[in-house]
Design a protein around this motif. Structure first.
Motif, PDB file in Angstrom:
ATOM      1  N   SER A 143       0.943  -1.418  -0.050  1.00  0.00           N
ATOM      2  CA  SER A 143      -0.032  -0.202  -0.031  1.00  0.00           C
ATOM      3  C   SER A 143       0.800   1.417   0.070  1.00  0.00           C
ATOM      4  O   SER A 143       0.564   2.273  -0.612  1.00  0.00           O
ATOM      5  CB  SER A 143      -0.816   0.176   1.249  1.00  0.00           C
ATOM      6  N   SER A 144       1.904   1.283   0.729  1.00  0.00           N
ATOM      7  CA  SER A 144       2.812   2.499   0.667  1.00  0.00           C
ATOM      8  C   SER A 144       3.550   2.440  -0.378  1.00  0.00           C
ATOM      9  O   SER A 144       3.861   3.702  -0.959  1.00  0.00           O
ATOM     10  CB  SER A 144       3.674   2.354   1.950  1.00  0.00           C
ATOM     11  N   ARG A 145       3.823   1.514  -1.237  1.00  0.00           N
ATOM     12  CA  ARG A 145       4.643   1.611  -2.634  1.00  0.00           C
ATOM     13  C   ARG A 145       3.645   2.125  -3.441  1.00  0.00           C
ATOM     14  O   ARG A 145       3.991   3.019  -4.236  1.00  0.00           O
ATOM     15  CB  ARG A 145       4.884   0.255  -3.272  1.00  0.00           C
ATOM     16  N   LYS A 146       2.307   1.930  -3.433  1.00  0.00           N
ATOM     17  CA  LYS A 146       1.290   2.328  -4.339  1.00  0.00           C
ATOM     18  C   LYS A 146       1.297   4.056  -4.161  1.00  0.00           C
ATOM     19  O   LYS A 146       1.122   4.735  -4.910  1.00  0.00           O
ATOM     20  CB  LYS A 146       0.118   1.860  -4.186  1.00  0.00           C
ATOM     21  N   GLU A 147       1.207   4.600  -2.784  1.00  0.00           N
ATOM     22  CA  GLU A 147       1.330   5.678  -2.286  1.00  0.00           C
ATOM     23  C   GLU A 147       2.420   6.385  -3.111  1.00  0.00           C
ATOM     24  O   GLU A 147       2.175   7.774  -3.235  1.00  0.00           O
ATOM     25  CB  GLU A 147       1.114   5.824  -0.912  1.00  0.00           C
ATOM     26  N   LEU A 148       3.650   5.884  -2.987  1.00  0.00           N
ATOM     27  CA  LEU A 148       4.652   6.360  -3.532  1.00  0.00           C
ATOM     28  C   LEU A 148       4.716   6.665  -5.032  1.00  0.00           C
ATOM     29  O   LEU A 148       5.047   7.558  -5.623  1.00  0.00           O
ATOM     30  CB  LEU A 148       6.044   5.462  -3.368  1.00  0.00           C
ATOM     31  N   VAL A 149       4.399   5.705  -5.707  1.00  0.00           N
ATOM     32  CA  VAL A 149       3.939   5.937  -6.978  1.00  0.00           C
ATOM     33  C   VAL A 149       3.021   6.795  -7.386  1.00  0.00           C
ATOM     34  O   VAL A 149       3.324   7.774  -8.269  1.00  0.00           O
ATOM     35  CB  VAL A 149       3.508   4.403  -7.722  1.00  0.00           C
ATOM     36  N   GLU A 150       1.891   7.247  -6.665  1.00  0.00           N
ATOM     37  CA  GLU A 150       0.948   8.139  -6.874  1.00  0.00           C
ATOM     38  C   GLU A 150       1.533   9.492  -6.662  1.00  0.00           C
ATOM     39  O   GLU A 150       1.499  10.489  -7.350  1.00  0.00           O
ATOM     40  CB  GLU A 150      -0.310   8.142  -5.869  1.00  0.00           C
TER      41      GLU A 150
END
Length: 168
Positions: A143-150
Motif C-alpha cells: 500500500s505504501s509503494r502505491k502511495e509512493l507511485v501516486e
C-alpha cells in the motif's frame, strides 16, 4: 710518519675496494612479460596476473570509426536542431552557468564538511537512518509503494504542467 702510513693504508683500501666493486658484473635486467600470440592472425590472448586470459579480437578500423562518427554526427545534428529551436538562448546559458556554480559550491561545502573530524561519520549515520526510514515508510508494504507511485506521478504532472486528464 704514523699519520702518513694511516693515509696510505686508507688510500690502498679504497683502491682495493673500488677495483673489487668494478669487477662485479651488473645484475641482469628483470624479465619482461610478453603477450602470447595464437595461431590466428586476428586473435590475441593477453595474460595478466591472477586473471584468466582475455581474448581480444582485431576489428577493422573502418567499421568502428564509422559507427562512432555516425553516432557523433546524429548527436551533433540533434543538439544543433534543439539549440536552433530555442527562443531564449540566454536563459539556457544562465541556467547552465548557475548549475555549474551550484555544482562547484556543493563540492566545496562537502569538502569542507569532510575535513571536520567527526562530522562525516555523523552525516553517514544520518544518511543511513534516513534510508532505513524511507525503506520502512515507502518500500516495505504494498500500500505504501502505491502511495509512493501516486506521489511521483503527481510530482511529474506538476513539473511538466500536464493536467489530470492527460495522464496515462
Amino acid at each position: 710518519m704514523a699519520f702518513s702510513s694511516i693515509i696510505l693504508s686508507m688510500v690502498a683500501y679504497c683502491i682495493l675496494r673500488c677495483s673489487l666493486v668494478s669487477n662485479i658484473p651488473p645484475p641482469p635486467p628483470p624479465p619482461q612479460p610478453t603477450p602470447k600470440v595464437s595461431d590466428s592472425v586476428n586473435f590475441f590472448v593477453i595474460e595478466s596476473r591472477g586473471f584468466a586470459p582475455l581474448p581480444v579480437r582485431a576489428v577493422s578500423s573502418d567499421d568502428s570509426t564509422s559507427d562512432a562518427a555516425k553516432q557523433f554526427e546524429e548527436l551533433y545534428a540533434d543538439l544543433k536542431a534543439k539549440w536552433d529551436g530555442l527562443e531564449n538562448k540566454t536563459t539556457v546559458v544562465v541556467y547552465a552557468g548557475g548549475a555549474l556554480v551550484a555544482l562547484w559550491l556543493s563540492s566545496t561545502i562537502v569538502g569542507a564538511i569532510n575535513s571536520v573530524p567527526l562530522l562525516p561519520k555523523i552525516m553517514e549515520l544520518v544518511g543511513l537512518t534516513y534510508t532505513g526510514w524511507f525503506v520502512y515508510r515507502y518500500l516495505l508494504f504494498k500500500s505504501s509503494r502505491k502511495e509512493l507511485v501516486e506521489d511521483i506521478e503527481e510530482l511529474k504532472r506538476k513539473v511538466t504542467g500536464a493536467s489530470t486528464e492527460e495522464s496515462f
